[in-house]
Design an enzyme around this catalytic site. Structure first.
Site, short mmCIF file in Angstrom:
data_model
loop_
_atom_site.label_atom_id
_atom_site.label_comp_id
_atom_site.label_asym_id
_atom_site.label_seq_id
_atom_site.Cartn_x
_atom_site.Cartn_y
_atom_site.Cartn_z
N ARG A 79 34.75 -105.31 -9.59
CA ARG A 79 33.76 -104.93 -10.60
C ARG A 79 34.14 -105.56 -11.93
O ARG A 79 35.23 -105.35 -12.44
CB ARG A 79 33.68 -103.40 -10.77
CG ARG A 79 32.59 -103.04 -11.80
CD ARG A 79 32.33 -101.55 -11.93
NE ARG A 79 31.15 -101.35 -12.79
CZ ARG A 79 30.24 -100.42 -12.64
NH1 ARG A 79 30.35 -99.55 -11.67
NH2 ARG A 79 29.21 -100.33 -13.48
N ARG A 81 26.02 -106.48 -22.33
CA ARG A 81 27.01 -106.57 -23.41
C ARG A 81 27.33 -108.02 -23.76
O ARG A 81 27.54 -108.37 -24.92
CB ARG A 81 28.28 -105.81 -23.02
CG ARG A 81 28.14 -104.31 -23.21
CD ARG A 81 29.20 -103.56 -22.47
NE ARG A 81 28.94 -103.54 -21.03
CZ ARG A 81 29.84 -103.23 -20.11
NH1 ARG A 81 31.06 -102.92 -20.48
NH2 ARG A 81 29.51 -103.21 -18.84
N TRP A 82 27.35 -108.88 -22.76
CA TRP A 82 27.60 -110.31 -23.00
C TRP A 82 26.55 -110.86 -23.97
O TRP A 82 26.88 -111.62 -24.89
CB TRP A 82 27.55 -111.05 -21.66
CG TRP A 82 27.91 -112.50 -21.71
CD1 TRP A 82 29.16 -113.03 -21.53
CD2 TRP A 82 27.02 -113.61 -21.93
NE1 TRP A 82 29.11 -114.40 -21.61
CE2 TRP A 82 27.81 -114.78 -21.87
CE3 TRP A 82 25.65 -113.72 -22.17
CZ2 TRP A 82 27.26 -116.06 -22.03
CZ3 TRP A 82 25.11 -114.98 -22.34
CH2 TRP A 82 25.92 -116.13 -22.28
N HIS A 90 21.20 -111.51 -18.61
CA HIS A 90 20.87 -111.56 -17.18
C HIS A 90 20.67 -113.00 -16.71
O HIS A 90 21.01 -113.35 -15.58
CB HIS A 90 19.62 -110.72 -16.89
CG HIS A 90 19.84 -109.26 -17.10
ND1 HIS A 90 20.89 -108.59 -16.54
CD2 HIS A 90 19.16 -108.34 -17.83
CE1 HIS A 90 20.86 -107.31 -16.90
NE2 HIS A 90 19.81 -107.14 -17.70
N ASP A 107 28.64 -106.56 -13.34
CA ASP A 107 28.30 -105.74 -14.51
C ASP A 107 28.74 -106.43 -15.81
O ASP A 107 29.72 -107.17 -15.84
CB ASP A 107 28.99 -104.37 -14.39
CG ASP A 107 28.37 -103.35 -15.33
OD1 ASP A 107 27.21 -103.52 -15.74
OD2 ASP A 107 29.06 -102.36 -15.65
N SER A 109 20.19 -101.85 -8.83
CA SER A 109 20.41 -100.57 -8.14
C SER A 109 19.14 -99.73 -8.13
O SER A 109 18.19 -99.99 -8.88
CB SER A 109 21.53 -99.80 -8.84
OG SER A 109 21.06 -99.22 -10.04
N THR A 110 19.15 -98.70 -7.29
CA THR A 110 18.01 -97.78 -7.25
C THR A 110 17.85 -97.07 -8.60
O THR A 110 16.79 -96.55 -8.90
CB THR A 110 18.20 -96.72 -6.12
OG1 THR A 110 19.55 -96.22 -6.17
CG2 THR A 110 17.95 -97.31 -4.75
N LEU A 123 27.95 -119.15 5.65
CA LEU A 123 28.34 -118.19 4.61
C LEU A 123 27.25 -117.14 4.45
O LEU A 123 26.12 -117.47 4.11
CB LEU A 123 28.56 -118.93 3.28
CG LEU A 123 28.77 -118.08 2.03
CD1 LEU A 123 30.05 -117.25 2.11
CD2 LEU A 123 28.82 -118.97 0.78
C1 IPE Z 1 25.77 -101.26 -11.56
O1 IPE Z 1 25.78 -101.49 -12.92
C2 IPE Z 1 24.55 -101.90 -10.94
C3 IPE Z 1 24.58 -103.35 -10.86
C4 IPE Z 1 25.56 -104.11 -11.23
C5 IPE Z 1 23.39 -103.95 -10.30
P1 IPE Z 1 25.16 -100.45 -13.95
O2 IPE Z 1 25.32 -101.05 -15.29
O3 IPE Z 1 23.78 -100.09 -13.54
O4 IPE Z 1 26.10 -99.18 -13.75
P2 IPE Z 1 26.39 -97.96 -14.71
O5 IPE Z 1 25.06 -97.47 -15.22
O6 IPE Z 1 27.25 -98.46 -15.82
O7 IPE Z 1 27.10 -96.97 -13.85
C1 IPE Z 2 24.66 -105.70 -14.79
O1 IPE Z 2 24.78 -105.89 -16.16
C2 IPE Z 2 23.38 -106.24 -14.24
C3 IPE Z 2 22.43 -105.22 -13.77
C4 IPE Z 2 22.64 -103.93 -13.73
C5 IPE Z 2 21.14 -105.70 -13.33
P1 IPE Z 2 24.27 -104.77 -17.16
O2 IPE Z 2 22.86 -105.08 -17.52
O3 IPE Z 2 24.49 -103.40 -16.62
O4 IPE Z 2 25.20 -105.05 -18.40
P2 IPE Z 2 25.88 -103.98 -19.33
O5 IPE Z 2 26.71 -103.09 -18.45
O6 IPE Z 2 24.77 -103.22 -20.00
O7 IPE Z 2 26.70 -104.78 -20.28
MG MG Z 3 26.07 -102.13 -16.75
#
Ligand code: IPE
Ligand code: IPE
Ligand code: MG
Length: 236
Positions: free
Chosen positions: A184, A27-28, A40, A23, A68-69, A133
């Site tokens: 996480r 924001r990065w 991404h 996650d 995620s779903t 692995l």
């Molecule tokens: C969790 O991150 C899903 C993945 C890392 C693929 P999210 O950014 O979707 O989670 P929430 O919305 O902050 O809970």
């Molecule tokens: C996690 O990073 C990657 C996916 C959910 C695909 P985010 O895209 O959720 O990044 P933030 O949480 O918005 O920074």
């Molecule tokens: Mg996120």
């Protein structure tokens, strides 16, 4: 992912399986005044390094939460960018020499993915079977969805009542041990529907580091925390 002047860390059988909630990509990018897709891309590049590093320190199974779903609710442009990165990654899985010692497994409901993507996933899984692995990539994955899917599969197989073992063996992760450690990145203190069943006794580690910045030292730090904990499994 090289480290300077430090003892290389090595894990044993107590830490066979590490799972990452990757996650913080968005924001990065935003901190760099860039669109989320840029994050991404950086996240995907770091993901390869992290998997390699985990293999080097002796981890046998790595699971990553890639999509995620619930992530379908993001803007179409972002979802498309993630799927494009996935396609590029599948190319690398098939053609890069350094990707050839990984056994790829995709967990999640793949039935809604485009047919060509499903076919590629199946091919990568097939040709990589038997490698050392194991890398589980959670794609269109949700912990609740997985448990519902498992229960329906058991009902379809004629079960009238189920055991915990039945459910474990009907999950997408049936052939992996439960994760010992879930890391996480990105600072949120939640599981966001990741490995709900399998996480029952996992150690959890949260860091504010954003996924594209997660380094070898950060992983070592998580591993050190893991070894400092006492896993009691309900005992004393
Ligand atoms: C969790 O991150 C899903 C993945 C890392 C693929 P999210 O950014 O979707 O989670 P929430 O919305 O902050 O809970
Ligand atoms: C996690 O990073 C990657 C996916 C959910 C695909 P985010 O895209 O959720 O990044 P933030 O949480 O918005 O920074
Ligand atoms: Mg996120």
């Amino acid at each position: 992912m090289q480290k300077k002047d430090k003892e290389p860390i090595r894990v044993d059988e107590r830490l066979a399986h590490i799972a990452f909630i990757m996650d913080g990509n968005g924001r990065w990018a935003q901190r760099r005044m860039m669109p989320r897709e840029y994050g991404h891309k950086a996240g995907a590049a770091n993901f390869k390094k992290v998997v390699r590093y985990c293999g080097n320190i002796g981890i046998k199974t790595v699971t990553v939460y890639a999509f995620s779903t619930e992530n379908w609710s993001r803007p179409q442009r972002e979802v498309e960018a993630i799927l494009r990165l996935l396609n590029e990654y599948l190319d690398a899985c098939e053609h890069d020499r350094e990707a050839q010692d990984i056994r790829y497994r995709f967990i999640g409901d793949r039935s809604v993915l485009p047919a060509d993507l499903q076919a590629r996933i199946e091919r990568v899984e097939r040709v990589s079977a038997g490698r050392v692995l194991t890398l589980n990539i959670a794609l269109n994955y949700g912990g609740r969805d997985e448990i519902v899917h498992a229960c329906n599969a058991l009902i379809a197989a004629g079960k009238k009542a189920v055991t915990a073992e039945d459910i474990s063996s009907a999950l997408y992760t049936a052939d992996s041990p439960d994760p010992d450690l879930i890391v996480r990145t990105g600072g949120e203190l939640r599981l966001s529907n990741f490995l709900l069943w399998q996480a029952a006794y996992a150690e959890l580690y949260f860091t504010d580091v954003l996924w594209p910045d997660l380094s070898a030292d950060d992983i070592d730090e998580a591993v050190r925390h893991f070894y400092a904990r006492q896993r009691r499994y309900g005992g004393v």
